[in-house]
Design a protein around this motif. Structure first.
Motif, PDB file in Angstrom:
ATOM      1  N   GLU A 171      34.840  38.071  35.945  1.00 21.78           N
ATOM      2  CA  GLU A 171      33.571  37.694  35.680  1.00 21.78           C
ATOM      3  C   GLU A 171      32.748  36.635  36.504  1.00 21.78           C
ATOM      4  OE1 GLU A 171      33.264  36.888  31.508  1.00 21.78           O
ATOM      5  OE2 GLU A 171      34.542  38.490  31.061  1.00 21.78           O
ATOM      6  N   HIS A 214      36.574  50.400  43.447  1.00 19.08           N
ATOM      7  CA  HIS A 214      37.029  50.419  42.002  1.00 19.08           C
ATOM      8  C   HIS A 214      38.041  51.569  41.532  1.00 19.08           C
ATOM      9  CE1 HIS A 214      35.758  48.747  37.746  1.00 19.08           C
ATOM     10  NE2 HIS A 214      37.191  48.925  37.773  1.00 19.08           N
ATOM     11  N   PHE A 215      38.115  52.123  42.559  1.00 17.55           N
ATOM     12  CA  PHE A 215      39.236  53.345  42.467  1.00 17.55           C
ATOM     13  C   PHE A 215      40.084  53.598  43.387  1.00 17.55           C
ATOM     14  CE2 PHE A 215      35.132  54.994  43.425  1.00 17.55           C
ATOM     15  CZ  PHE A 215      35.457  56.001  44.537  1.00 17.55           C
ATOM     16  N   TYR A 261      44.856  43.491  41.313  1.00 16.95           N
ATOM     17  CA  TYR A 261      43.844  42.756  41.477  1.00 16.95           C
ATOM     18  C   TYR A 261      43.845  42.219  42.972  1.00 16.95           C
ATOM     19  CZ  TYR A 261      43.554  42.993  36.279  1.00 16.95           C
ATOM     20  OH  TYR A 261      43.483  43.213  35.265  1.00 16.95           O
ATOM     21  N   HIS A 292      41.798  50.558  39.688  1.00 12.40           N
ATOM     22  CA  HIS A 292      42.800  51.261  38.642  1.00 12.40           C
ATOM     23  C   HIS A 292      43.505  52.122  39.416  1.00 12.40           C
ATOM     24  CE1 HIS A 292      40.324  50.163  35.421  1.00 12.40           C
ATOM     25  NE2 HIS A 292      39.159  50.437  35.875  1.00 12.40           N
ATOM     26  N   GLU A 333      25.369  55.620  41.124  1.00 13.29           N
ATOM     27  CA  GLU A 333      25.573  54.253  41.973  1.00 13.29           C
ATOM     28  C   GLU A 333      27.328  54.173  42.099  1.00 13.29           C
ATOM     29  OE1 GLU A 333      23.395  52.659  43.713  1.00 13.29           O
ATOM     30  OE2 GLU A 333      24.919  51.830  44.777  1.00 13.29           O
ATOM     31  N   LEU A 334      27.968  54.687  43.103  1.00 16.52           N
ATOM     32  CA  LEU A 334      29.141  54.309  43.242  1.00 16.52           C
ATOM     33  C   LEU A 334      29.720  53.080  43.690  1.00 16.52           C
ATOM     34  CD1 LEU A 334      31.532  56.640  43.402  1.00 16.52           C
ATOM     35  CD2 LEU A 334      31.205  56.510  45.899  1.00 16.52           C
ATOM     36  N   ASP A 335      30.817  52.752  42.555  1.00 18.61           N
ATOM     37  CA  ASP A 335      31.537  51.311  42.573  1.00 18.61           C
ATOM     38  C   ASP A 335      32.693  51.662  43.555  1.00 18.61           C
ATOM     39  OD1 ASP A 335      32.550  48.821  42.521  1.00 18.61           O
ATOM     40  OD2 ASP A 335      32.810  49.086  40.492  1.00 18.61           O
ATOM     41  N   GLU A 338      40.570  38.324  33.591  1.00 17.86           N
ATOM     42  CA  GLU A 338      39.128  38.932  33.261  1.00 17.86           C
ATOM     43  C   GLU A 338      38.081  37.708  33.513  1.00 17.86           C
ATOM     44  OE1 GLU A 338      39.471  40.149  29.192  1.00 17.86           O
ATOM     45  OE2 GLU A 338      37.359  40.476  29.082  1.00 17.86           O
TER      46      GLU A 338
END
Lengths: 164, 164
Positions: free
Chosen positions: B79, B140-141, B95, B87, B135-137, B75
């Motif tokens: 940051e 992240h998927f 990760y 995910h 706003e697409l990340d 985590e």
DNA sequence: CTGCTTGCAAATAGTTTGCACGTTC
DNA sequence: GAACGTGCAAACTATTTGCAAGCAG
């Protein structure tokens, strides 16, 4: 104990409670009060509910129906081709009727889910098929990002609290 | 079976353990044995590990490091911008180092993860931005679907083993 | 020394499962 | 009447958190 909840206007694949239940009968599955209730909730709602939400709605009519039964029913309905699910951010899943397929965009910050046109990933799917021989299951995952309002609030700084 | 953990000699953004740790020092975070170990595991591996896998690898060198520490360290590293996560299907996360961004395609049947070029979703992102102000990340998927070998084996019939 | 980090254990959240009992066919 | 479906509770998986003790700066 069924006060005729869903008007069910248009005909089609599984647009009526009985239509969906027929899909079960067809597979030799039994039709029970719980299953009928789950189906009718899915038809009445926008077709985009979590298992918990389905259970809550079902229990409004049939208080005895247990959450685990809802899970099992959703699983059966999925096998029968009546519903399908999407995985959201935190291991949570969302269920939709297969006759109303659409893509989902989920805001990573507020969790809001936006329903998109079903074809947004068509070009991507074609590319993966051609370049990687990978058959994309376009509706099975959400597109994560940030909605307009959350971007307005947090600007560019990544929120670190709330969710993961 | 991990004979050669890979020395990782090349320079770059966060291509060295100390480089990544500097990102922590820069933010006033402390550098500890556990954090150093997590970073070095991420650099040594392909950069695509679950928290559990990271913990297992870390514990090979530092047996005392607890899984929860790995979570907290990941985590913090996230940051600091050193790593980011995706995910996967069942709420599990993977990760990767941010200096090696790529898209993931995950086979729904065998769980295999294919790494894709980072730009596959560029057009989709543009469309969501224009049509939905979303706003697409993009990284992240995962893109779920079926890999070539699973399609070959099961044909059209859905495998129903393992997890759903 | 001081407070950030850690290890441990216990808590969560969402979902699944074993088992005895009630229902559907 | 027999097999299937259900309710309940307990198990599970992945992750998070409270707290006291440990170590970095």
């Amino acid at each position: 104990m069924e006060p005729a909840p869903a008007p069910a206007p248009a005909p089609g694949p599984a647009t009526t409670v009985e239509g969906a239940l027929d899909a079960l009968r067809h597979r030799g599955e039994r039709v029970t009060t719980a299953r009928r209730a789950v189906v009718s909730v899915l038809l009445a709602g926008d077709g985009d509910l979590s298992a918990e939400e389905v259970a809550a709605a079902v229990q409004r009519h049939e208080p005895g129906v247990h959450l685990s039964t809802v899970y099992r029913t959703l699983e059966v309905l999925e096998e029968a081709g009546v519903v399908s699910h999407v995985h959201l951010g935190h291991g949570r899943a969302l269920y939709q009727l297969t006759d109303d397929p659409h893509q989902h965009a989920e805001c990573d910050l507020c969790g809001q889910v936006i329903e998109l046109e079903p074809d947004v990933l068509e070009a991507v799917a074609a590319r993966l098929r051609a370049e990687h021989d990978f058959e994309l299951d376009t509706r099975h995952f959400p597109l994560l990002g940030r909605c307009a309002s959350c971007r307005a609030v947090s600007g560019g700084a990544p929120h670190r609290h709330g969710r993961r």
